[in-house]
Scaffold this active site. Structure first.
Site, PDB file in Angstrom:
ATOM      1  N   GLY A   1      -3.320 -87.775 -19.442  1.00 23.57           N
ATOM      2  CA  GLY A   1      -1.792 -89.221 -19.589  1.00 23.57           C
ATOM      3  C   GLY A   1      -2.386 -89.748 -20.950  1.00 23.57           C
ATOM      4  N   GLU A   2      -2.809 -89.458 -22.112  1.00 23.59           N
ATOM      5  CA  GLU A   2      -3.286 -90.142 -23.261  1.00 23.59           C
ATOM      6  C   GLU A   2      -1.894 -89.848 -24.275  1.00 23.59           C
ATOM      7  OE1 GLU A   2      -6.904 -90.931 -20.925  1.00 23.59           O
ATOM      8  OE2 GLU A   2      -5.389 -88.321 -22.128  1.00 23.59           O
TER       9      GLU A   2
ATOM     10  N   VAL B   1      -1.204 -83.413 -19.032  1.00 23.00           N
ATOM     11  CA  VAL B   1      -2.668 -83.405 -19.018  1.00 23.00           C
ATOM     12  C   VAL B   1      -3.478 -83.624 -20.513  1.00 23.00           C
ATOM     13  CG1 VAL B   1      -2.705 -81.371 -20.221  1.00 23.00           C
ATOM     14  CG2 VAL B   1      -4.230 -81.691 -18.500  1.00 23.00           C
ATOM     15  N   TYR B   2      -2.613 -83.771 -21.815  1.00 23.68           N
ATOM     16  CA  TYR B   2      -3.407 -84.887 -22.914  1.00 23.68           C
ATOM     17  C   TYR B   2      -3.636 -85.744 -23.132  1.00 23.68           C
ATOM     18  CZ  TYR B   2       0.007 -80.294 -24.430  1.00 23.68           C
ATOM     19  OH  TYR B   2       0.673 -79.350 -24.263  1.00 23.68           O
ATOM     20  N   SER B   3      -5.245 -85.918 -23.187  1.00 22.16           N
ATOM     21  CA  SER B   3      -5.946 -84.442 -23.410  1.00 22.16           C
ATOM     22  C   SER B   3      -7.105 -84.913 -22.426  1.00 22.16           C
ATOM     23  CB  SER B   3      -6.755 -84.898 -24.841  1.00 22.16           C
ATOM     24  OG  SER B   3      -6.654 -86.622 -24.895  1.00 22.16           O
TER      25      SER B   3
END
Length: 314
Positions: free
Chosen positions: A64-65, A53-55
Site C-alpha cells: 500500500g506504500e 501490494v506495492y511494495s
C-alpha cells in the site's frame, strides 16, 4: 502534443505511456516520487499504474506504500480528475485472493490510501483459477454499480479464464473487462502473443503491458562487461546471456541510431505499435529517467523498423 489513445471499449483516453508506480515507496521515496509524477504529468502524461501490494516485498513495508504516495500527491496537486488511476487486487498481504468479500474490502482499502472515491481501472492482479469467474465478475460489477470503480481489467490471466469471464459478463449484462495487463516485451513475447493476444484482438480489449523494458534490460544500459547498480540488475542482466537478448540489443541500437533516440524509447515504440497495445507501462526512479520513456509518444517506427525488431526478437 502527444495524442491520447482510447483504452479498448471504455471511455478512458490515456497517454501512450503508463507510468509504473511500483517504485513509489521502494526505490523512490515520497519526494522523488512526487518529482517524477510532476514531470510525467507536465509532459502530458495522465495514466498511472499501481497496485495494493506495492511494495510489500521491501523490509519494513506492509503493502500500500505506492498507493499512499500516489494518493497524497493527487490530493496535494488537486488533479484527481485529470489522472487515470489504475490499481490492482489479490496480492496485498491482508487482502489475498479474489473472493467477493476480499475484492470489495481491498477496493475500499485502496480508495482510502488513494484518497479518492473512485478507481478508474481496477485489475485482478493475478487470477485465482479455483475461484468461479461468476464470483469475481459479480463482485467487480458491484463496485462499478456503486461508483467505486469505473472500468475493470485483468492481469496475469489465461485465455481460457478470460474467455469465460467475458462470456459471463455478456450473458448476465455485468461489467466487462476492457483491458489486459500482460507480461510482454521484445525478449518476452510468448507471455502474450498467441491465444491471449488473438482473443484480445477478437473482442476489442486493450493491452497495457508490464515489464515493457524487461526490468531495465531494454534500456540498453546492460552490456557485456558492464556492471549496473540497480535493485533489478540480476533479472535484467540474464538476457545478455541469451543469443536473442544480444540480437535484440543490436537491432535496438541500429534503429535508435537512425532516429537519434534512446534505446528504451525504441523498445517501447515497438510495443506501442503491436496489435491491441494502448500503452506500455514503464517506471522511473528519477526525473532523469523519464524523457526516454515519454519519447514513445513522439516516435513512430517505420514498418521496416518494426519488422527488423520483430525478427530479431523471434
Amino acid at each position: 502534443m502527444t495524442s491520447l489513445r482510447k483504452l479498448g471499449a471504455s471511455d478512458l483516453e490515456v497517454f501512450p505511456l503508463a507510468l509504473g508506480g511500483n517504485v513509489f515507496g521502494w526505490t523512490a521515496d515520497q519526494e522523488r516520487s512526487f518529482a517524477v509524477l510532476d514531470a510525467y504529468t507536465a509532459a502530458g502524461g495522465n495514466f498511472v499504474d499501481t497496485a495494493d501490494v506495492y511494495s510489500a516485498w521491501v523490509d519494513g513495508n506492509q503493502g500500500g506504500e505506492s498507493e499512499t504516495i500516489l494518493g497524497t500527491w493527487l490530493e496535494a496537486r488537486g488533479n484527481r480528475s485529470d489522472v487515470v488511476v489504475a490499481t490492482k487486487v489479490s496480492q496485498h498481504p491482508d487482502f489475498r485472493g479474489l473472493s467477493a468479500a476480499n475484492i470489495k474490502a481491498a477496493a475500499d482499502a485502496s480508495l482510502r490510501r488513494l484518497r479518492t472515491d473512485y478507481i478508474d481501472l481496477y485489475y485482478t492482479h493475478f487470477d485465482q483459477p479455483e475461484m468461479p469467474v461468476e464470483e469475481i465478475i459479480g463482485a467487480l460489477d458491484e463496485l462499478v454499480k456503486a461508483g467505486k470503480v469505473r472500468h475493470i481489467a485483468a492481469s496475469n490471466i489465461s485465455a481460457e479464464r478470460l474467455r469465460a469471464s467475458l462470456e459471463f459478463s455478456d450473458r448476465e449484462g455485468l461489467a466487462r473487462y476492457v483491458a489486459l495487463q500482460p507480461h510482454y516485451n521484445l525478449v518476452s513475447r510468448g507471455t502474450y502473443e498467441g491465444e491471449l493476444q488473438d482473443l484480445a484482438v477478437r473482442v476489442g480489449l486493450a493491452a497495457v503491458p508490464y515489464y515493457g523494458l524487461a526490468s531495465g534490460f531494454l534500456t540498453g544500459k546492460y552490456r557485456p562487461g558492464t556492471r549496473v547498480e540497480s535493485a533489478r540488475a540480476g533479472g535484467a542482466a540474464k538476457h545478455l546471456e541469451t543469443e536473442r537478448g544480444r540480437r535484440v540489443l543490436d537491432a535496438l541500437d541500429e534503429v535508435a541510431a537512425a532516429h537519434d533516440a534512446p534505446v528504451a524509447t525504441v523498445a517501447l515504440a515497438w510495443l506501442a505499435a503491436r496489435p491491441t497495445v494502448a500503452a506500455p507501462i514503464a517506471s522511473a526512479r528519477t526525473v532523469e529517467q523519464l524523457p526516454a520513456l515519454l519519447g514513445v509518444g513522439e516516435l513512430t517506427l517505420s514498418e521496416a523498423e518494426v519488422a527488423r525488431l520483430t525478427e530479431a526478437s523471434a
